[in-house]
Design a protein around this motif. Structure first.
Motif, PDB file in Angstrom:
ATOM      1  N   UNK A   1      60.671  31.193  97.240  1.00 55.86           N
ATOM      2  CA  UNK A   1      61.319  30.609  96.061  1.00 55.86           C
ATOM      3  C   UNK A   1      61.094  29.268  95.476  1.00 55.86           C
ATOM      4  N   UNK A   2      61.084  29.104  94.240  1.00 54.81           N
ATOM      5  CA  UNK A   2      60.636  27.705  93.602  1.00 54.81           C
ATOM      6  C   UNK A   2      62.013  27.055  93.501  1.00 54.81           C
ATOM      7  N   UNK A   3      62.036  25.758  93.378  1.00 53.68           N
ATOM      8  CA  UNK A   3      63.184  24.859  93.312  1.00 53.68           C
ATOM      9  C   UNK A   3      63.533  25.210  91.896  1.00 53.68           C
TER      10      UNK A   3
ATOM     11  N   UNK B   1      68.615  29.925  92.401  1.00 56.80           N
ATOM     12  CA  UNK B   1      69.936  29.467  91.707  1.00 56.80           C
ATOM     13  C   UNK B   1      71.100  30.121  92.259  1.00 56.80           C
ATOM     14  N   UNK B   2      71.164  31.188  92.913  1.00 56.69           N
ATOM     15  CA  UNK B   2      72.624  31.963  93.365  1.00 56.69           C
ATOM     16  C   UNK B   2      72.531  32.068  94.653  1.00 56.69           C
ATOM     17  N   UNK B   3      73.891  31.952  95.127  1.00 52.55           N
ATOM     18  CA  UNK B   3      74.053  32.565  96.727  1.00 52.55           C
ATOM     19  C   UNK B   3      74.170  33.986  96.496  1.00 52.55           C
TER      20      UNK B   3
ATOM     21  N   UNK C   1      68.312  42.674 100.719  1.00 54.30           N
ATOM     22  CA  UNK C   1      67.322  41.495 100.363  1.00 54.30           C
ATOM     23  C   UNK C   1      66.283  41.380 101.435  1.00 54.30           C
ATOM     24  N   UNK C   2      65.025  40.852 100.764  1.00 55.37           N
ATOM     25  CA  UNK C   2      64.035  40.472 101.877  1.00 55.37           C
ATOM     26  C   UNK C   2      64.094  39.031 102.122  1.00 55.37           C
ATOM     27  N   UNK C   3      64.983  38.700 102.770  1.00 60.49           N
ATOM     28  CA  UNK C   3      65.299  37.083 103.122  1.00 60.49           C
ATOM     29  C   UNK C   3      64.132  36.716 104.111  1.00 60.49           C
TER      30      UNK C   3
ATOM     31  N   UNK D   1      67.025  40.736  94.132  1.00 58.81           N
ATOM     32  CA  UNK D   1      65.774  39.900  94.815  1.00 58.81           C
ATOM     33  C   UNK D   1      65.377  38.814  93.951  1.00 58.81           C
ATOM     34  N   UNK D   2      65.179  39.047  92.545  1.00 58.14           N
ATOM     35  CA  UNK D   2      64.740  37.856  91.946  1.00 58.14           C
ATOM     36  C   UNK D   2      65.538  36.775  91.737  1.00 58.14           C
TER      37      UNK D   2
END
Length: 316
Positions: free
Chosen positions: A189-191, A161-163, A182-184, A154-155
């Motif tokens: 998320x931060x850029x 930065x990762x798919x 995953x909680x999508x 999740x992190x």
């Protein structure tokens, strides 16, 4: 055209009886496929091969029904797929020929037995779960990921930065397992410092830059981090059943907003682990241990090797 299929349970058994019977029925030697496989989960590459070769108007010839199906349910599934593709089934020793009304009726009786078997299994499973719960036991398979691994996934996903495919490779599990944890829907998320390069869609003819907007539901991400996630999600090919032609495949891309509900099945190359994800009926069949005929045909047509190993065009 006639195609024959024979199977023996071990290398020590002699398949001559079946092969001779198929030859007497008019099947040419070059069209007889033979597997040495026993057990419900054993690989049957020659069965996959003959199912791939069959075309509308052909006839599949076998000596007995138990040579073809792993179970009654598997047999009925195969029979339905053959009918949908315009392929007849002829069973020599049991006198079944689906090109005749009598043969179709006899084969149809098996579907009734298969449905009864399914209902009995469901009922027995419910009774067993109820008894287990009464004794304080919890059912289900053990999770493939620990709580710490789920938190890590999740992190990584939230960081942008990762798919999902990259996260799955890190944890050595299929993408569908990661998707399931995953909680999508509520990602904050931060850029990332650098914009990640999107994965290339499986089996594309030419390299293209993946769009930000989901082609299925039209959702457009509002941040760079969300766009990076979305490009990674859209790089995955989801194979759906064509509602107008059950023997063909529809390829779609999905973002987190329109991702199909379970079940899902990850078709992974044995070398690189990449490949499409099956959903709906395709996933249900694959979860039982059978690669759907339409999916196998799509893979072969896209340059994959299906037997004896599942290999993508880059690793075949």
């Amino acid at each position: 055209m006639l195609f024959g299929y024979a199977r023996v349970s071990s290398a020590d058994q002699n398949p001559a009886h079946q092969v001779d019977a198929l030859a007497r029925a008019g099947v040419g030697a070059e069209n007889i496929h033979l597997d040495h496989a026993g057990g419900a989960k054993a690989s049957r590459p020659q069965l996959d091969a003959v199912l791939t070769r069959l075309r509308s108007g052909d006839t599949l010839v076998i000596t007995r029904l138990d040579r073809l199906g792993r179970s009654v349910l598997h047999l009925i599934t195969l029979g339905a797929q053959l009918r949908e593709r315009g392929i007849e089934l002829k069973v020599l020793e049991q006198g079944i020929d689906t090109s005749t009304a009598e043969g179709r009726a006899m084969f149809g009786m098996l579907s009734v037995l298969a449905e009864l078997q399914r209902e009995l299994i469901v009922a027995n499973t419910r009774d067993g779960l109820a008894a287990a719960r009464a004794r304080g036991r919890k059912g289900g398979r053990p999770p493939k990921l620990s709580d710490d691994q789920i938190a890590l996934a999740q992190r990584l996903y939230d960081a942008g930065g990762n798919t999902v495919a990259q996260i799955a490779a890190m944890l050595n599990v299929p993408r569908t397992t990661v998707y399931g944890h995953l909680d999508t829907k509520n990602t904050t998320a931060q850029a990332p410092a650098e914009r990640p390069t999107a994965e290339t869609p499986v089996n594309t003819v030419a390299e293209v830059r993946l769009p930000r907007t989901c082609p299925t539901c039209g959702y457009e991400p509002s941040t760079r981090a969300e766009a990076a996630h979305q490009r990674g999600d859209l790089a995955v090919a989801w194979l759906h059943t064509n509602v107008d032609d059950q023997g063909s495949v529809v390829i779609q891309s999905h973002c987190r907003h329109c991702e199909p509900e379970p079940p899902a099945f990850d078709v992974a190359c044995e070398v690189c682990g990449d490949g499409p994800i099956l959903t709906g009926i395709f996933a249900e069949v694959a979860c039982r241990g059978d690669l759907p005929v339409a999916v196998a045909q799509w893979l072969v047509g896209s340059g994959w090797t299906v037997t004896p190993s599942l290999l993508c065009p880059d690793n075949r």
